[in-house]
Design a protein around this motif. Structure first.
Motif, short mmCIF file in Angstrom:
data_model
loop_
_atom_site.label_atom_id
_atom_site.label_comp_id
_atom_site.label_asym_id
_atom_site.label_seq_id
_atom_site.Cartn_x
_atom_site.Cartn_y
_atom_site.Cartn_z
N ILE A 97 0.85 -1.20 0.00
CA ILE A 97 0.00 0.00 0.00
C ILE A 97 0.89 1.25 0.00
CG2 ILE A 97 -1.61 1.38 1.39
CD1 ILE A 97 -2.81 -1.32 2.36
N LYS A 116 1.26 4.05 -3.08
CA LYS A 116 0.87 5.45 -2.87
C LYS A 116 2.06 6.40 -3.02
CE LYS A 116 -3.21 4.50 -0.10
NZ LYS A 116 -4.16 4.95 -1.10
N LYS A 148 -0.63 12.41 3.85
CA LYS A 148 -1.86 11.93 4.48
C LYS A 148 -3.04 11.96 3.51
CE LYS A 148 -0.98 12.93 9.36
NZ LYS A 148 -1.44 13.66 10.55
N TRP A 186 -4.25 8.89 1.31
CA TRP A 186 -5.12 7.85 1.86
C TRP A 186 -6.56 8.33 1.77
CZ3 TRP A 186 -0.13 7.43 2.59
CH2 TRP A 186 0.42 6.17 2.83
N ASN A 187 -7.40 7.55 1.10
CA ASN A 187 -8.82 7.85 0.99
C ASN A 187 -9.58 7.10 2.08
OD1 ASN A 187 -8.51 9.39 -1.42
ND2 ASN A 187 -8.23 7.46 -2.52
N ASP A 200 -9.03 3.30 2.98
CA ASP A 200 -7.66 2.88 2.69
C ASP A 200 -6.82 2.69 3.94
OD1 ASP A 200 -8.05 3.01 -0.02
OD2 ASP A 200 -6.98 4.89 -0.31
N GLN A 217 -5.02 4.67 7.23
CA GLN A 217 -4.61 6.04 7.55
C GLN A 217 -3.11 6.11 7.76
OE1 GLN A 217 -6.83 7.60 10.84
NE2 GLN A 217 -5.89 9.62 10.71
N LEU A 218 -2.53 7.22 7.32
CA LEU A 218 -1.13 7.52 7.60
C LEU A 218 -1.09 8.50 8.76
CD1 LEU A 218 1.91 7.35 6.73
CD2 LEU A 218 1.47 9.45 5.44
N ALA A 222 1.47 3.89 9.95
CA ALA A 222 0.20 3.83 9.25
C ALA A 222 -0.66 2.71 9.82
CB ALA A 222 0.44 3.62 7.76
#
Length: 138
Positions: free
Chosen positions: A4, A8, A95, A98-99, A102, A104-105, A132
């Protein structure tokens, strides 16, 4: 979590550093110099959370920046490295990658930046730590 983050961050860097090929770390794709490799080499649950990490991970992210001395000066290579530093220091932008759904960061910081030259190629290995969380299970 490793894939992931690689997905990203590599897409994020490729959006803003358009003069250089950006690839994910472990791939059999052909690579050319100038290139940036985004490789999440390690993902571990935080020790503080013990046996129930709840999807949280500390991720070691290595970003390799390579430039050819035949095509670029050391100054141009270092400018490319500076772009990576600038993009990776923008926690708000990271940050936003991340949707909803997804995960979170939470944080990102630099650990080291090593520079070297071999076979007429300049190279930097920049290591970051990211914290994350995976999305909740359905």
């Amino acid at each position: 979590m490793r894939s992931i983050i690689e997905d990203k961050v590599s897409a994020y860097l490729a959006t803003y550093i358009t003069d250089t090929t950006v690839v994910k770390g472990i791939t059999d794709s052909n690579r050319t110099v100038q290139t940036i490799i985004v490789y999440a080499s390690e993902a571990m649950p935080p020790r503080e959370l013990g046996a129930t990490p709840l999807g949280n991970y500390n991720v070691k992210l290595d970003i390799y920046v390579y430039s050819s001395a035949d095509d670029d000066t050391l100054e141009q290579h270092r400018e490319r490295v500076s772009k990576v530093h600038g993009l990776m220091s923008d926690l708000t932008a990271l940050k936003d990658l991340w949707n909803v759904g997804d995960g979170q960061l939470y944080a990102c910081w630099i650990e080291s930046d090593e520079e070297g030259m071999q076979s007429r190629n300049y190279g930097n290995k920049i290591t970051y730590t990211l914290i994350a969380c995976l999305p909740p299970a359905p």
